[in-house]
Design an enzyme around this catalytic site. Structure first.
Site, PDB file in Angstrom:
ATOM      1  N   ASP A   1      -1.805   0.987   7.359  1.00 44.67           N
ATOM      2  CA  ASP A   1      -1.070   0.851   6.090  1.00 44.67           C
ATOM      3  C   ASP A   1      -0.658  -0.606   5.874  1.00 44.67           C
ATOM      4  O   ASP A   1      -0.706  -1.116   4.757  1.00 44.67           O
ATOM      5  CB  ASP A   1       0.182   1.746   6.073  1.00 44.67           C
ATOM      6  CG  ASP A   1      -0.182   3.219   6.168  1.00 44.67           C
ATOM      7  OD1 ASP A   1      -0.811   3.722   5.223  1.00 44.67           O
ATOM      8  OD2 ASP A   1       0.128   3.849   7.194  1.00 44.67           O
TER       9      ASP A   1
ATOM     10  N   GLU B   1      -3.050  -1.905  -4.827  1.00 39.32           N
ATOM     11  CA  GLU B   1      -4.362  -1.310  -5.102  1.00 39.32           C
ATOM     12  C   GLU B   1      -4.302  -0.435  -6.350  1.00 39.32           C
ATOM     13  O   GLU B   1      -3.374   0.335  -6.538  1.00 39.32           O
ATOM     14  CB  GLU B   1      -4.791  -0.469  -3.890  1.00 39.32           C
ATOM     15  CG  GLU B   1      -6.216   0.034  -3.994  1.00 39.32           C
ATOM     16  CD  GLU B   1      -6.617   0.878  -2.771  1.00 39.32           C
ATOM     17  OE1 GLU B   1      -6.340   0.448  -1.634  1.00 39.32           O
ATOM     18  OE2 GLU B   1      -7.195   1.959  -2.961  1.00 39.32           O
TER      19      GLU B   1
ATOM     20  N   ASP C   1       0.880  -1.173   0.000  1.00 41.33           N
ATOM     21  CA  ASP C   1       0.000   0.000   0.000  1.00 41.33           C
ATOM     22  C   ASP C   1       0.912   1.216   0.000  1.00 41.33           C
ATOM     23  O   ASP C   1       1.345   1.679   1.057  1.00 41.33           O
ATOM     24  CB  ASP C   1      -0.886  -0.019   1.258  1.00 41.33           C
ATOM     25  CG  ASP C   1      -1.812   1.199   1.303  1.00 41.33           C
ATOM     26  OD1 ASP C   1      -2.252   1.655   0.240  1.00 41.33           O
ATOM     27  OD2 ASP C   1      -2.060   1.702   2.418  1.00 41.33           O
TER      28      ASP C   1
END
Lengths: 164, 164
Positions: free
Chosen positions: B139, B67, B9
């Site tokens: 995170d 992502e 991330d």
């Protein structure tokens, strides 16, 4: 030997680069090119990083100049440009080359005296000021112009220090 | 040994990472953490790249999940996020780890069954599904969730192939 400055104009499809040397008030073209990697984004990023790593190792510049970005068409193009730009900055930072950013207006101003000059006008001035090859790709000339902008900023700074 | 999946991330201030192993229908937590590099942007990018390089070399994952980004507050935050994301993708690509992208909705759906779950709900489900440590930084849990999303996609795909 003078000060060597490496300029880069990053993009995920075409990344321009250029190197010049400053010696006193003389600016000399050394080399420039365009990296146009193939494949999907991750492979293109490796292509940019590997080729920049090699050029930085060859020319061992004293400074790395890149255009500041304020504008992008949309969020997605800012993201993709950011990918290429991050990878370029990483290459320089891993070789511990000091990193300088200039706005597009500062870069055009440095090459032509006009902050709103066209890319073609910038390229033409680089041919005159640096003896750069004629009609090179605009990505390469934009990269050289970023290097020239730092060269002039550095030159002015030195001159100001000498004058004290 | 099962399939190892590394999730990330990215962010220029905090980059979460996490690794899990898939063995048949069993998903197991291996490790996770957050990279919070110091200094100016170029130094932070080196911090992210160096630490990801090291974790990828340690865990030798079979896949890298991240992502997809569609949204950012503005052009500038998209650019800065792009820098960190480009550097993360470069780390994986240089180690030739196949790279997969999932939307935030797919990732939340995989962890909780709901595409609009909160980050805290995602984290809680990871504790149950993977046996991940309690209340890790968000995170890190977001990175693990991206890995879980790929694990489920892969698992479903295998199951579909076995059923033919």
């Amino acid at each position: 030997m003078g000060l060597r400055i490496f300029g880069v104009d990053p993009g995920s499809n075409h990344t321009g680069w250029g190197v010049l040397e400053v010696s006193g008030s003389k600016f000399t073209y050394l080399a420039a090119g365009t990296i146009s990697p193939k494949g999907e984004l991750s492979q293109r990023l490796v292509g940019i990083a590997d080729e920049l790593d090699a050029h930085l190792a060859t020319y061992k510049p004293d400074a790395f100049a890149i255009e500041k970005v304020f504008y992008a068409k949309n969020i997605n193009s800012a993201l993709v440009l950011g990918h290429a730009r991050g990878v370029a900055i990483l290459s320089a930072a891993r070789q511990k080359i000091p990193f300088f950013e200039y706005s597009a207006t500062q870069i055009k101003q440095a090459a032509t005296g006009r902050g709103r000059a066209s890319k073609e006008q910038v390229r033409q001035m680089l041919e005159m000021i640096l003896g750069a090859p004629k009609k090179q790709p605009l990505d390469s000339s934009d990269a050289l112009a970023a290097a020239l902008c730092h060269a002039q900023a550095h030159h002015v700074q030195n001159w100001a220090q000498d004058a004290r």
